[in-house]
Design an enzyme around this catalytic site. Structure first.
Site, PDB file in Angstrom:
ATOM      1  N   ASP A   1       5.291   3.340   5.722  1.00 42.40           N
ATOM      2  CA  ASP A   1       6.599   3.284   5.071  1.00 42.40           C
ATOM      3  C   ASP A   1       7.657   2.847   6.064  1.00 42.40           C
ATOM      4  O   ASP A   1       7.528   3.099   7.266  1.00 42.40           O
ATOM      5  CB  ASP A   1       6.984   4.635   4.465  1.00 42.40           C
ATOM      6  CG  ASP A   1       8.141   4.481   3.480  1.00 42.40           C
ATOM      7  OD1 ASP A   1       7.883   4.152   2.312  1.00 42.40           O
ATOM      8  OD2 ASP A   1       9.302   4.652   3.892  1.00 42.40           O
TER       9      ASP A   1
ATOM     10  N   ARG B   1       4.391  -3.493  -2.353  1.00 45.89           N
ATOM     11  CA  ARG B   1       4.016  -2.144  -2.804  1.00 45.89           C
ATOM     12  C   ARG B   1       2.749  -2.179  -3.654  1.00 45.89           C
ATOM     13  O   ARG B   1       2.619  -1.450  -4.640  1.00 45.89           O
ATOM     14  CB  ARG B   1       5.177  -1.500  -3.591  1.00 45.89           C
ATOM     15  CG  ARG B   1       6.478  -1.403  -2.807  1.00 45.89           C
ATOM     16  CD  ARG B   1       6.476  -0.289  -1.781  1.00 45.89           C
ATOM     17  NE  ARG B   1       6.452   1.000  -2.393  1.00 45.89           N
ATOM     18  CZ  ARG B   1       7.535   1.692  -2.729  1.00 45.89           C
ATOM     19  NH1 ARG B   1       8.729   1.218  -2.467  1.00 45.89           N
ATOM     20  NH2 ARG B   1       7.432   2.861  -3.285  1.00 45.89           N
TER      21      ARG B   1
ATOM     22  N   ARG C   1       1.032   4.473  -6.754  1.00 48.98           N
ATOM     23  CA  ARG C   1       0.700   5.402  -7.834  1.00 48.98           C
ATOM     24  C   ARG C   1       0.241   4.742  -9.132  1.00 48.98           C
ATOM     25  O   ARG C   1      -0.289   5.412 -10.001  1.00 48.98           O
ATOM     26  CB  ARG C   1       1.913   6.291  -8.129  1.00 48.98           C
ATOM     27  CG  ARG C   1       2.131   7.345  -7.065  1.00 48.98           C
ATOM     28  CD  ARG C   1       3.470   8.026  -7.239  1.00 48.98           C
ATOM     29  NE  ARG C   1       4.549   7.091  -6.951  1.00 48.98           N
ATOM     30  CZ  ARG C   1       5.825   7.431  -6.847  1.00 48.98           C
ATOM     31  NH1 ARG C   1       6.197   8.672  -7.038  1.00 48.98           N
ATOM     32  NH2 ARG C   1       6.727   6.530  -6.564  1.00 48.98           N
TER      33      ARG C   1
ATOM     34  N   TYR D   1      19.614   4.311   4.941  1.00 47.41           N
ATOM     35  CA  TYR D   1      19.004   5.607   4.592  1.00 47.41           C
ATOM     36  C   TYR D   1      19.403   6.689   5.592  1.00 47.41           C
ATOM     37  O   TYR D   1      19.638   7.837   5.235  1.00 47.41           O
ATOM     38  CB  TYR D   1      17.473   5.501   4.565  1.00 47.41           C
ATOM     39  CG  TYR D   1      16.913   4.908   3.295  1.00 47.41           C
ATOM     40  CD1 TYR D   1      16.875   5.653   2.112  1.00 47.41           C
ATOM     41  CD2 TYR D   1      16.406   3.620   3.267  1.00 47.41           C
ATOM     42  CE1 TYR D   1      16.355   5.116   0.945  1.00 47.41           C
ATOM     43  CE2 TYR D   1      15.888   3.066   2.104  1.00 47.41           C
ATOM     44  CZ  TYR D   1      15.870   3.821   0.943  1.00 47.41           C
ATOM     45  OH  TYR D   1      15.360   3.277  -0.211  1.00 47.41           O
TER      46      TYR D   1
ATOM     47  N   ARG E   1      -3.697  10.884  -3.511  1.00 47.32           N
ATOM     48  CA  ARG E   1      -2.315  11.401  -3.430  1.00 47.32           C
ATOM     49  C   ARG E   1      -2.206  12.807  -4.018  1.00 47.32           C
ATOM     50  O   ARG E   1      -1.346  13.594  -3.600  1.00 47.32           O
ATOM     51  CB  ARG E   1      -1.398  10.420  -4.160  1.00 47.32           C
ATOM     52  CG  ARG E   1       0.058  10.772  -4.178  1.00 47.32           C
ATOM     53  CD  ARG E   1       0.716  10.620  -2.817  1.00 47.32           C
ATOM     54  NE  ARG E   1       2.154  10.795  -2.941  1.00 47.32           N
ATOM     55  CZ  ARG E   1       2.753  11.979  -3.033  1.00 47.32           C
ATOM     56  NH1 ARG E   1       2.052  13.078  -2.972  1.00 47.32           N
ATOM     57  NH2 ARG E   1       4.057  12.057  -3.168  1.00 47.32           N
TER      58      ARG E   1
HETATM   59  O1  CP3 Z   1       3.308  -2.332  -0.147  1.00 46.55           O
HETATM   60  C1  CP3 Z   1       2.451  -1.469   0.098  1.00 46.55           C
HETATM   61  O2  CP3 Z   1       1.519  -1.201  -0.671  1.00 46.55           O
HETATM   62  C2  CP3 Z   1       2.474  -0.795   1.452  1.00 46.55           C
HETATM   63  C3  CP3 Z   1       3.139   0.427   1.569  1.00 46.55           C
HETATM   64  C4  CP3 Z   1       4.641   0.571   1.459  1.00 46.55           C
HETATM   65  C5  CP3 Z   1       5.225   1.795   1.081  1.00 46.55           C
HETATM   66  N1  CP3 Z   1       6.570   1.687   1.244  1.00 46.55           N
HETATM   67  C6  CP3 Z   1       4.503   2.996   0.654  1.00 46.55           C
HETATM   68  C7  CP3 Z   1       5.206   3.962  -0.219  1.00 46.55           C
HETATM   69  C8  CP3 Z   1       5.670  -0.315   1.779  1.00 46.55           C
HETATM   70  C9  CP3 Z   1       5.623  -1.778   2.193  1.00 46.55           C
HETATM   71  C10 CP3 Z   1       6.891   0.417   1.641  1.00 46.55           C
HETATM   72  C11 CP3 Z   1       8.215  -0.165   1.941  1.00 46.55           C
HETATM   73  C12 CP3 Z   1       9.428   0.577   1.569  1.00 46.55           C
HETATM   74  N2  CP3 Z   1       9.643   1.923   1.582  1.00 46.55           N
HETATM   75  C13 CP3 Z   1      10.639  -0.048   1.218  1.00 46.55           C
HETATM   76  C14 CP3 Z   1      10.865  -1.527   1.178  1.00 46.55           C
HETATM   77  C15 CP3 Z   1      10.329  -2.113  -0.070  1.00 46.55           C
HETATM   78  C16 CP3 Z   1      11.165  -1.856  -1.289  1.00 46.55           C
HETATM   79  O3  CP3 Z   1      10.575  -1.352  -2.251  1.00 46.55           O
HETATM   80  O4  CP3 Z   1      12.334  -2.187  -1.255  1.00 46.55           O
HETATM   81  C17 CP3 Z   1      11.577   0.965   0.954  1.00 46.55           C
HETATM   82  C18 CP3 Z   1      13.015   0.768   0.502  1.00 46.55           C
HETATM   83  C19 CP3 Z   1      10.938   2.206   1.206  1.00 46.55           C
HETATM   84  C20 CP3 Z   1      11.534   3.551   1.133  1.00 46.55           C
HETATM   85  C21 CP3 Z   1      10.816   4.363   0.141  1.00 46.55           C
HETATM   86  N3  CP3 Z   1       9.580   4.935   0.346  1.00 46.55           N
HETATM   87  C22 CP3 Z   1      11.252   4.717  -1.168  1.00 46.55           C
HETATM   88  C23 CP3 Z   1      12.545   4.266  -1.805  1.00 46.55           C
HETATM   89  C24 CP3 Z   1      10.239   5.539  -1.710  1.00 46.55           C
HETATM   90  C25 CP3 Z   1      10.276   6.303  -3.005  1.00 46.55           C
HETATM   91  C26 CP3 Z   1       9.733   5.485  -4.087  1.00 46.55           C
HETATM   92  C27 CP3 Z   1       9.262   6.306  -5.243  1.00 46.55           C
HETATM   93  O5  CP3 Z   1       8.754   5.652  -6.142  1.00 46.55           O
HETATM   94  O6  CP3 Z   1       9.346   7.545  -5.228  1.00 46.55           O
HETATM   95  C28 CP3 Z   1       9.201   5.622  -0.778  1.00 46.55           C
HETATM   96  C29 CP3 Z   1       7.911   6.323  -0.959  1.00 46.55           C
HETATM   97  C30 CP3 Z   1       6.717   5.446  -0.961  1.00 46.55           C
HETATM   98  N4  CP3 Z   1       6.393   4.580   0.046  1.00 46.55           N
HETATM   99  C31 CP3 Z   1       5.683   5.399  -1.947  1.00 46.55           C
HETATM  100  C32 CP3 Z   1       4.730   4.475  -1.472  1.00 46.55           C
HETATM  101  C33 CP3 Z   1       3.414   4.109  -2.099  1.00 46.55           C
HETATM  102  C34 CP3 Z   1       5.612   6.267  -3.218  1.00 46.55           C
HETATM  103  C35 CP3 Z   1       4.764   7.328  -2.728  1.00 46.55           C
HETATM  104  C36 CP3 Z   1       4.203   8.439  -3.464  1.00 46.55           C
HETATM  105  O7  CP3 Z   1       4.931   9.383  -3.780  1.00 46.55           O
HETATM  106  O8  CP3 Z   1       2.973   8.411  -3.626  1.00 46.55           O
END
Ligand code: CP3
Length: 345
Positions: free
Chosen positions: A75, A26, A30, A152, A39
């Site tokens: 994602d 990740r 943000r 999910y 964003r």
């Molecule tokens: O790593 C990176 O920079 C690449 C992008 C990436 C995202 N999600 C972008 C994202 C990757 C590799 C993921 C994987 C992901 N997504 C996982 C596996 C990794 C982990 O953390 O366990 C999971 C479980 C998800 C599902 C997911 N997507 C969740 C739980 C959330 C909410 C998180 C939050 O903080 O609100 C997301 C949204 C998400 N995916 C964000 C990002 C950058 C936050 C986005 C935002 O609102 O700007």
């Protein structure tokens, strides 16, 4: 065979490196001002649907911190949309799926996907990135593993106890098998398509698999993770298999056949590596919250991970899970510098 220039790819193959490679799960997000500027104007789904934006955001941490790999900005939940599920990322609540899978009849509304067209924007972002990255910085594609994505789709959002998932698995094993089988096919198509578009390595995120006992993992999940990992391997790129809370699952996870296994911070890196055996590379495993510590404490924790890796070939430095959104980007850059400096040959 042509010499591999990327130290990240070399480490995946357990080849000697000039310094330990480092990237962060990740790493785009943000906590970076450059990310927030984009964003502010677009939702997460809008961002990933615009390949130039996804490519730009992917490169932000590469340019800012000097990491050794870029992970595609996308994602794990994107494929559920063409599968027929209504997904929204809700501020403060995380991902929400409004029509979760709960009963056998829901099998009737599952759509087969064609990742190359249904998620063509993701493939396009990969092609753009391969044109922009140097040989030193590898591009990592990724997918969720069957269990984590299925969880999910069934729970409808984040979960603590996985009540609906496990109830389905235990009470209706044939429905579970049919469902996760179809999810696996879709995710495999998504992952393989990314490799065909140019991803040089792939990571399979089974973030929540630690909710399962080894027996249930082996029976209800491992065959599907194995199928997916083997399909990616057959395309000739290294595969990283990651989960959290996996201490009791590591030998089973290894049997799925990835080149690299990702460890979370709960297990000392050398103990995790011993459980896995020396014939696999490991990735990890600094506690993401260590990035909030003063520099001397942070440095000691980085050093501990490196000491436990002991200079063996096949260590990729990373966090034990994703970076927190409140992290100071300077601390991230400091870790990259520490790892490179302290391991330089
Ligand atoms: O790593 C990176 O920079 C690449 C992008 C990436 C995202 N999600 C972008 C994202 C990757 C590799 C993921 C994987 C992901 N997504 C996982 C596996 C990794 C982990 O953390 O366990 C999971 C479980 C998800 C599902 C997911 N997507 C969740 C739980 C959330 C909410 C998180 C939050 O903080 O609100 C997301 C949204 C998400 N995916 C964000 C990002 C950058 C936050 C986005 C935002 O609102 O700007």
């Amino acid at each position: 065979m042509k010499e591999i220039k990327s130290r990240f790819l070399r480490a995946c193959h357990r080849l000697p490196v000039d310094a330990t490679p480092v990237w962060f799960m990740r790493q785009a997000g943000r906590y970076m001002e450059e990310y927030r500027a984009i964003r502010e104007k677009l939702t997460l789904l809008d961002m990933v649907e615009r390949p130039e934006v996804a490519a730009e955001v992917t490169l932000q941490p590469v340019n800012a911190h000097g990491v050794d790999a870029a992970i595609l900005f996308a994602d794990i939940l994107l494929p559920v949309v063409p599968m027929g599920f209504n997904l929204e990322f809700v501020k403060g609540k995380g991902p929400q799926i409004y029509n979760p899978f709960r009963v056998e009849a829901d099998l009737n509304r599952m759509q087969k996907i064609d990742a190359k067209s249904d998620l063509g924007h993701v493939m396009e972002a990969i092609r753009i990135l391969r044109g922009e990255l140097t040989e030193e910085v590898a591009l990592i594609g990724f997918s969720g593993a069957p269990f984590t994505v299925a969880s999910y789709m069934i729970e409808g959002g984040p979960s603590k106890e996985y009540h609906h998932v496990k109830s389905l698995m235990f009470a209706y094993p044939e429905v579970w098998a049919q469902f996760i089988g179809e999810v696996t096919d879709a995710l495999t198509d998504y992952l393989v398509s990314q490799i065909e578009a140019g991803a040089q390595a792939v990571q399979v995120f089974d973030s929540w698999v630690g909710a399962l006992s080894p027996g249930d993992y082996q029976q209800h999940v491992l065959p599907y993770s194995t199928k997916m990992i083997q399909a990616a391997k057959a395309k000739g790129v290294p595969v990283i298999h990651f989960g959290t809370n996996t201490t009791t699952l590591l030998p089973l996870m290894k049997s799925a056949g990835s080149h690299v296994v990702g460890l979370d911070w709960r297990i000392p890196l050398d103990e995790g590596w011993n459980l896995l055996g020396e014939d696999v590379a490991v990735q990890g495993n600094l506690d993401p919250i260590a990035l909030f510590a003063p520099k001397d404490v942070l440095g000691a924790k980085v050093k501990e991970v490196l000491d436990r890796a002991g200079g063996r070939s096949g260590h990729i430095f990373n966090l034990g899970h994703g970076i927190s959104r409140f992290t100071d980007p300077d601390q991230v850059k400091t870790v990259v510098e520490m790892v490179h400096e302290w391991t330089a040959k």
